[in-house]
Design a protein around this motif. Structure first.
Motif, mmCIF file in Angstrom:
data_model
loop_
_atom_site.group_PDB
_atom_site.id
_atom_site.type_symbol
_atom_site.label_atom_id
_atom_site.label_comp_id
_atom_site.label_asym_id
_atom_site.label_seq_id
_atom_site.Cartn_x
_atom_site.Cartn_y
_atom_site.Cartn_z
ATOM 1 N N LYS A 6 0.832 -1.213 0.000
ATOM 2 C CA LYS A 6 0.000 0.000 0.000
ATOM 3 C C LYS A 6 0.864 1.259 0.000
ATOM 4 N N TYR A 7 1.961 1.183 0.732
ATOM 5 C CA TYR A 7 2.872 2.341 0.813
ATOM 6 C C TYR A 7 3.469 2.631 -0.574
ATOM 7 N N ILE A 8 3.897 1.572 -1.247
ATOM 8 C CA ILE A 8 4.502 1.746 -2.578
ATOM 9 C C ILE A 8 3.440 2.297 -3.543
ATOM 10 N N ARG A 9 2.236 1.765 -3.442
ATOM 11 C CA ARG A 9 1.132 2.267 -4.294
ATOM 12 C C ARG A 9 0.904 3.766 -4.041
ATOM 13 N N SER A 10 0.991 4.172 -2.788
ATOM 14 C CA SER A 10 0.758 5.586 -2.467
ATOM 15 C C SER A 10 1.899 6.454 -3.006
ATOM 16 N N LEU A 11 3.122 5.916 -3.030
ATOM 17 C CA LEU A 11 4.250 6.687 -3.561
ATOM 18 C C LEU A 11 4.169 6.803 -5.079
ATOM 19 N N GLY A 49 -2.359 3.168 -10.499
ATOM 20 C CA GLY A 49 -2.554 1.706 -10.472
ATOM 21 C C GLY A 49 -3.565 1.319 -9.414
ATOM 22 N N ASP A 50 -4.481 0.413 -9.775
ATOM 23 C CA ASP A 50 -5.490 -0.025 -8.800
ATOM 24 C C ASP A 50 -4.886 -1.019 -7.820
ATOM 25 N N LEU A 51 -5.395 -1.002 -6.593
ATOM 26 C CA LEU A 51 -4.944 -1.973 -5.584
ATOM 27 C C LEU A 51 -6.148 -2.796 -5.124
ATOM 28 N N PHE A 52 -6.011 -4.100 -5.189
ATOM 29 C CA PHE A 52 -7.078 -4.993 -4.738
ATOM 30 C C PHE A 52 -6.581 -5.793 -3.538
ATOM 31 N N GLU A 53 -7.398 -5.793 -2.484
ATOM 32 C CA GLU A 53 -7.081 -6.623 -1.323
ATOM 33 C C GLU A 53 -7.967 -7.852 -1.380
ATOM 34 N N ASN A 93 -13.758 -11.504 -11.500
ATOM 35 C CA ASN A 93 -14.269 -10.962 -12.758
ATOM 36 C C ASN A 93 -13.642 -9.615 -13.094
ATOM 37 N N GLU A 94 -13.499 -8.791 -12.086
ATOM 38 C CA GLU A 94 -12.937 -7.457 -12.307
ATOM 39 C C GLU A 94 -11.460 -7.547 -12.723
ATOM 40 N N LEU A 95 -10.728 -8.452 -12.061
ATOM 41 C CA LEU A 95 -9.294 -8.566 -12.342
ATOM 42 C C LEU A 95 -9.028 -9.106 -13.739
ATOM 43 N N LEU A 96 -9.905 -10.018 -14.184
ATOM 44 C CA LEU A 96 -9.660 -10.661 -15.482
ATOM 45 C C LEU A 96 -10.441 -9.982 -16.617
ATOM 46 N N SER A 97 -10.964 -8.784 -16.336
ATOM 47 C CA SER A 97 -11.822 -8.133 -17.342
ATOM 48 C C SER A 97 -11.049 -7.603 -18.543
ATOM 49 N N GLY A 98 -9.759 -7.387 -18.428
ATOM 50 C CA GLY A 98 -8.995 -6.891 -19.578
ATOM 51 C C GLY A 98 -7.594 -6.523 -19.176
ATOM 52 N N PRO A 99 -6.751 -6.167 -20.199
ATOM 53 C CA PRO A 99 -5.357 -5.835 -19.874
ATOM 54 C C PRO A 99 -5.240 -4.541 -19.073
ATOM 55 N N ARG A 100 -4.176 -4.472 -18.281
ATOM 56 C CA ARG A 100 -3.895 -3.261 -17.487
ATOM 57 C C ARG A 100 -2.402 -2.987 -17.522
ATOM 58 N N GLU A 101 -2.058 -1.739 -17.284
ATOM 59 C CA GLU A 101 -0.629 -1.386 -17.261
ATOM 60 C C GLU A 101 -0.006 -1.724 -15.912
ATOM 61 N N LEU A 102 -0.708 -1.352 -14.851
ATOM 62 C CA LEU A 102 -0.143 -1.524 -13.505
ATOM 63 C C LEU A 102 -1.235 -1.932 -12.531
ATOM 64 N N LEU A 103 -0.926 -2.957 -11.736
ATOM 65 C CA LEU A 103 -1.930 -3.458 -10.801
ATOM 66 C C LEU A 103 -1.223 -3.950 -9.531
ATOM 67 N N PHE A 104 -1.823 -3.641 -8.398
ATOM 68 C CA PHE A 104 -1.285 -4.101 -7.108
ATOM 69 C C PHE A 104 -2.290 -5.088 -6.511
ATOM 70 N N ILE A 105 -1.816 -6.266 -6.110
ATOM 71 C CA ILE A 105 -2.727 -7.250 -5.523
ATOM 72 C C ILE A 105 -2.154 -7.776 -4.207
ATOM 73 N N ASP A 106 -2.992 -7.646 -3.166
ATOM 74 C CA ASP A 106 -2.597 -8.197 -1.875
ATOM 75 C C ASP A 106 -3.226 -9.582 -1.730
ATOM 76 N N SER A 107 -2.431 -10.561 -1.334
ATOM 77 C CA SER A 107 -2.883 -11.936 -1.095
ATOM 78 C C SER A 107 -3.381 -12.616 -2.354
ATOM 79 N N ILE A 108 -2.504 -12.765 -3.312
ATOM 80 C CA ILE A 108 -2.899 -13.317 -4.616
ATOM 81 C C ILE A 108 -3.338 -14.778 -4.510
#
Lengths: 200, 328
Positions: free
Chosen positions: A63-68, A72-76, A85-100
């Motif tokens: 979260k800290y890195i995302r804030s800096l 990019g969207d962050l999903f917990e 569904n939201e994550l696999l909806s299409g390509p993205r440039e930058l994404l942060f995911i907690d607990s993949i």
């Protein structure tokens, strides 16, 4: 231990969970942070994984890195919601995911291909999965806390919660004792201190 | 907040404010330097804190001034009105609910501001000067009172023991089948599994036959105590004893980070009341705890009142039931 503390010193228990903005005020950034930001700025498509056991600060740093970075969207992800569904909806440039790990394996493999820069937290390295998807990766291990870092972060937490102007100090002896019992498991250290304070 | 600006908050109240009551007071600003503000606002924020993530929620807010310039040495007094219509403050074992009154001054120009972490020289450019004060809120009634209602009791021990056994059997079976174990051990394992499953089914059948479905009826008795009445679909001829008590539990779900855990702390346990040879109907009275426990029912933090019933039947067989008690 922490005999110096008294309930009147603080507006709330300083050792509990913090909101994101509070976490960013007390964080002692891990040595990898600058390199992770450089990796995100780098043009190559890759997965960046923050690996470590429970309670080592992976999520806080994500979260800290995302804030800096500021973009990019962050999903917990959790047991209740994996945002599949939201994550696999299409390509993205930058994404942060907690607990993949809350995403099923096949979905994870799809996601690695869909996102240019994917920054994740995980307990175990998923190098095999990235290789299988044909995606490059960089792993950063989170763990290990030294005496100064621990003292600093606890002191900052107490300052944030303080109601009096005189700040109690956790002694070096106490810090040594905490490290000898819990090692680098920061979450367990906080839990111990939380309950100790709660019992005052 | 930077030393150059002092904010005082005076509220016309003793130590704590009653939930739902309108409170008035004053916000007093002093400045030791000239400050041009864009706007000044205040907010009442409820924070649920503890061994879980902190959840903040704005519950009230107001506007103080716009485009005001604070002159050096001058004192500014503004009327304050706050209403918190929902939340009591609470300090528990693993949860606390606090309410904070925050005053925010948005400046016209960015400036270096000393943050709370001042001892470490942490300064950052910002246009926001913010200060806060914790306010205690208490409920008007502040008393424990059950909701009059009837519920069907849910067996917990049988279900949890059954599930645990089945998981154990599947796990043990899977491990043993993949290992090179002798035929005799496999047969022994299958026989033991069959025995456990039969015992579990028998236990369930005996329970349905002798204990039946239990209905519990809760009734408040003039706010001093409450009564629980039990009715069964069976005659309870074989029931030797009912053991009844209740607990007040503080539950916290900690889903910070990559794992989730639940922390349960027992705030209060009533005495265990035994009813010997109960017939189809039985009643038991309980005193409320001396201490008042507020209603907390957030996603991550709860205070739960729980009834526990043990039904002892012939041959030392025991069936356990748990049921959440609804409070007013």
């Amino acid at each position: 231990m922490i005999d110096a503390l008294s309930k009147g010193d603080f507006n709330y228990n300083p050792f509990g969970g913090l909101s994101d903005d509070e976490s960013f005020r007390v964080i002692v950034p891990n040595r990898h942070v600058d390199q992770i930001i450089a990796d995100i700025d780098n043009s190559a498509k890759q997965v960046i994984e923050l690996v470590g056991k429970k309670g080592r600060g992976k999520t806080t740093h994500l979260k800290y890195i995302r804030s800096l970075i500021g973009t990019g969207d962050l999903f917990e992800l959790s047991k209740r919601e994996n945002f599949r569904n939201e994550l696999l909806s299409g390509p993205r440039e930058l994404l942060f995911i907690d607990s993949i790990h809350h995403l099923p394996l096949l979905d994870r493999l799809k996601l690695y291909k869909l996102v240019d820069k994917l920054v994740i937290t995980t307990h175990i390295s998923r190098a095999f999965e990235y290789s299988f998807s044909g995606v490059k990766y960089k792993g950063y291990r989170f763990g290990g806390v030294n005496k100064d870092q621990l003292q600093l972060v606890l002191q900052r937490r107490m300052e944030l919660a303080m109601s009096n102007t005189i700040l109690p100090k956790i002694s070096e002896k106490d810090i040594d004792k905490l490290l000898s019992i819990y090692g680098d498991d920061f979450r367990s250290i906080l839990k111990f201190l939380y309950q100790k304070y709660s019992d005052l | 907040m930077k030393d150059s600006v002092k904010v005082e908050v005076d509220i016309v109240s003793d130590s704590s404010i009653v939930v739902g009551q309108r409170s008035i007071g004053e916000i007093i600003l002093h400045s030791s330097e000239r400050l041009e503000t864009e706007n000044i606002e205040y907010r009442l924020i409820k924070e649920t804190r503890g061994l879980t993530r902190t959840i903040k929620e704005q519950i009230y807010g107001g506007f103080i001034a716009e485009n005001l310039t604070l002159e050096n040495g001058k004192r500014y007094v503004f009327p304050l009105e706050i209403v918190n219509s929902r939340y009591e403050t609470y300090k528990g074992k693993n949860i606390e609910v606090i309410v904070r009154l925050e005053v925010d001054l948005r400046l016209k120009d960015e400036r270096l501001i000393d943050h709370v972490i001042s001892n470490f020289g942490f300064t950052a450019p910002s246009r926001l000067l913010s200060t806060s004060r914790i306010i205690q809120f208490k409920s008007e009634y502040s008393k424990n009172e059950v909701e009059d209602r009837s519920v069907e009791l849910e067996i917990y021990s049988m279900f949890s023991q059954g599930v645990a056994l089945i998981i154990f059997l599947i796990a043990f079976g899977a491990i043993s089948m993949t290992q090179e174990v002798s035929q005799n051990i496999k047969i022994l394992f299958l026989a033991l599994s069959a025995l456990v499953v039969i015992a579990f089914i028998l236990y369930y059948l005996i329970g349905s036959k002798l204990v039946g479905l239990i209905n519990a009826e809760f009734e408040d008795r003039e706010g001093q105590r409450f009564q629980v009445g039990f009715k069964s679909s069976k005659n309870w001829n074989k029931v030797k004893k009912l053991g009844v008590r209740y607990k007040v539990l503080e539950e916290v779900i900690d889903d910070r980070g990559t794992t989730e855990s639940k922390e349960v702390y027992c705030l209060y346990t009533s005495e265990l009341k035994n009813i010997s040879t109960p017939q189809k109907h039985a009643r038991v009275d309980f005193d409320y705890p001396n201490q008042y426990y507020p209603r907390i029912d957030d996603e991550h933090a709860k205070i739960v009142w729980q009834l526990e019933v043990e039904v002892h039947i012939i041959r030392n067989l025991t069936y356990k039931f748990r049921q959440q008690i609804s409070m007013k």
